[in-house]
Design a protein around this motif. Structure first.
Motif, short mmCIF file in Angstrom:
data_model
loop_
_atom_site.label_atom_id
_atom_site.label_comp_id
_atom_site.label_asym_id
_atom_site.label_seq_id
_atom_site.Cartn_x
_atom_site.Cartn_y
_atom_site.Cartn_z
N ILE A 243 44.72 29.90 34.56
CA ILE A 243 45.66 29.06 33.82
C ILE A 243 46.45 29.93 32.85
CG2 ILE A 243 44.27 26.97 34.04
CD1 ILE A 243 43.25 27.44 31.22
N SER A 244 47.71 29.55 32.64
CA SER A 244 48.56 30.34 31.76
C SER A 244 49.73 29.50 31.27
CB SER A 244 49.09 31.57 32.50
OG SER A 244 49.86 31.18 33.64
N THR A 245 50.41 29.97 30.25
CA THR A 245 51.59 29.29 29.75
C THR A 245 52.74 29.50 30.72
OG1 THR A 245 50.89 29.65 27.46
CG2 THR A 245 53.20 29.08 27.82
N PRO A 246 53.40 28.42 31.19
CA PRO A 246 54.47 28.57 32.17
C PRO A 246 55.74 29.18 31.58
CG PRO A 246 54.35 26.30 31.44
CD PRO A 246 53.17 27.01 30.82
N LYS A 247 56.59 29.69 32.45
CA LYS A 247 57.89 30.23 32.07
C LYS A 247 58.97 29.45 32.83
CE LYS A 247 55.92 33.39 29.57
NZ LYS A 247 55.94 33.26 28.09
N PRO A 248 59.38 28.31 32.29
CA PRO A 248 60.33 27.45 33.01
C PRO A 248 61.69 28.11 33.19
CG PRO A 248 60.07 26.72 30.75
CD PRO A 248 59.02 27.77 30.97
N MET A 249 62.40 27.62 34.18
CA MET A 249 63.73 28.12 34.46
C MET A 249 64.77 27.47 33.56
SD MET A 249 63.83 28.22 38.64
CE MET A 249 62.62 26.93 38.99
N GLY A 250 65.84 28.21 33.28
CA GLY A 250 67.00 27.62 32.63
C GLY A 250 67.73 26.74 33.63
N VAL A 251 68.68 25.97 33.15
CA VAL A 251 69.38 25.01 34.01
C VAL A 251 70.10 25.72 35.15
CG1 VAL A 251 71.20 23.28 34.12
CG2 VAL A 251 69.64 23.33 32.15
N GLU A 252 70.82 26.78 34.84
CA GLU A 252 71.58 27.48 35.88
C GLU A 252 70.65 28.14 36.90
OE1 GLU A 252 74.47 30.18 34.36
OE2 GLU A 252 75.61 28.61 33.30
N GLU A 253 69.57 28.73 36.42
CA GLU A 253 68.61 29.36 37.34
C GLU A 253 67.98 28.31 38.25
OE1 GLU A 253 64.45 31.97 37.38
OE2 GLU A 253 65.32 31.32 35.46
N PHE A 254 67.67 27.15 37.68
CA PHE A 254 67.08 26.09 38.50
C PHE A 254 68.06 25.63 39.57
CE2 PHE A 254 66.51 21.63 39.55
CZ PHE A 254 65.19 21.62 39.99
N GLU A 255 69.31 25.43 39.19
CA GLU A 255 70.32 24.99 40.16
C GLU A 255 70.48 26.02 41.27
OE1 GLU A 255 72.60 22.04 39.89
OE2 GLU A 255 70.87 21.41 38.71
N ASP A 256 70.56 27.29 40.90
CA ASP A 256 70.70 28.35 41.92
C ASP A 256 69.49 28.38 42.84
OD1 ASP A 256 73.11 29.08 40.83
OD2 ASP A 256 72.30 30.77 39.67
N PHE A 257 68.30 28.24 42.26
CA PHE A 257 67.08 28.22 43.07
C PHE A 257 67.09 27.06 44.06
CE2 PHE A 257 63.39 25.30 42.82
CZ PHE A 257 62.64 25.83 43.87
N PHE A 258 67.32 25.85 43.58
CA PHE A 258 67.21 24.69 44.46
C PHE A 258 68.28 24.69 45.54
CE2 PHE A 258 67.98 20.37 45.86
CZ PHE A 258 66.70 19.96 46.18
N PHE A 259 69.50 24.95 45.16
CA PHE A 259 70.58 24.81 46.13
C PHE A 259 70.66 25.99 47.10
CE2 PHE A 259 71.93 21.71 42.94
CZ PHE A 259 72.04 20.61 43.77
N SER A 260 69.84 27.00 46.85
CA SER A 260 69.74 28.08 47.84
C SER A 260 69.02 27.60 49.10
CB SER A 260 69.00 29.28 47.25
OG SER A 260 67.63 28.98 47.02
N TYR A 261 68.33 26.45 48.99
CA TYR A 261 67.62 25.90 50.14
C TYR A 261 68.44 24.83 50.87
CZ TYR A 261 63.27 28.18 48.85
OH TYR A 261 62.30 29.12 48.58
N VAL A 262 69.59 24.50 50.34
CA VAL A 262 70.41 23.45 50.95
C VAL A 262 71.38 24.03 51.97
CG1 VAL A 262 72.12 21.63 50.51
CG2 VAL A 262 70.25 22.02 48.88
#
Length: 262
Positions: A243-262
């Motif tokens: 277990i560890s403290t997460p490192k969430p993505m910023g909004v732009e990083e999240f958008e780039d990550f998700f839409f790279s699969y579309v």
């Protein structure tokens, strides 16, 4: 001594309650299940019916006892529901705060359960829903998500909350919705927030069939592959010490990550 105090977070409707109830039903030990979702549906399949919520009980009796709010469920589970206000009236998260204060006052944790599970709504930004972490009722968090955009978006926001509270994330549970490349998407998401997928729960019509009977899959279809998946999930969580403290993505990083699969 409580072995584990875990909080299960996720977007509304993603399958938190189903996951929590089936894990509780699968665990071989004393389990305390605390529903912190205003829908108050976490424990229905464990008890066999909806139980009175803490808030509703307190409205009728300010001096209620533990016996008024805690109910025995399937396979040695103790079940409570915090409840919430009427729709459009008051803060839903306030119910969690009041519930936890009352459970403490009534000595609800004195029986030394082997595991305490909290089912917590994760797409409402409200202080009440941070109580299991903020007030140290839970030691670790697991996020339930599918590979859908809004589910992952909520999961990333939950990770932000965990980080802000210096909480510990034990992993991500992929509750499948049959999205293309779903496990791959959720696996990369977990890696991006410095975590991992601890379990994959495939979509199954046995879930709905068992819920029609107000039962868990574990009780209704104990020999099924789906039941075995829930058994493995709770076993893996109970044995998990990564277990560890997460490192969430910023909004732009999240958008780039998700839409790279579309």
């Amino acid at each position: 001594m409580v072995l584990k105090k875990i909080a299960i977070y996720g977007k509304g409707g993603i399958g938190k309650s189903t996951t929590v109830s089936n894990m509780a039903a699968a665990f071989d030990g004393l389990t305390f299940v605390i529903g912190c979702d205003p829908k108050a549906d976490t424990t229905r399949t464990l008890v066999g019916e909806r139980i009175p919520t803490i808030l509703d009980t307190m409205r009728e009796n300010r001096n209620c006892s533990l016996e008024d709010i805690e109910f025995d469920g399937y396979n040695n589970t103790h079940c409570v529901e915090s409840g919430g206000p009427e729709p459009g009236v008051g803060c839903a998260g306030r119910g969690v705060i009041v519930a936890m204060q009352l459970l403490d006052k009534l000595g609800a944790f004195d029986d030394d359960p082997d595991v305490v599970m909290y089912d917590v709504l994760g797409d409402v930004v409200c202080g009440g829903f941070s109580v299991p972490l903020r007030d140290e009722y839970a030691d670790e968090v697991y996020i339930v998500t599918s590979g859908e955009y809004m589910s992952l978006y909520a999961a990333n926001n939950i990770a932000k909350g965990i980080e802000k509270l210096n909480g510990k994330l034990g992993g991500v549970i992929c509750n499948c919705r049959n999205v293309d490349r779903e496990v791959e998407i959720v696996t990369e998401f977990a890696q991006r927030i410095s975590s991992r997928v601890i379990g994959v729960v495939p979509r199954s019509d046995l879930v709905q069939k068992s819920e029609y009977q107000a039962k868990t899959v574990i009780e209704s279809f104990p020999e099924s592959q789906q039941a075995d998946i829930y058994r493995k999930l709770i076993c893996d969580i109970m044995e998990n010490d990564d277990i560890s403290t997460p490192k969430p993505m910023g909004v732009e990083e999240f958008e780039d990550f998700f839409f790279s699969y579309v």
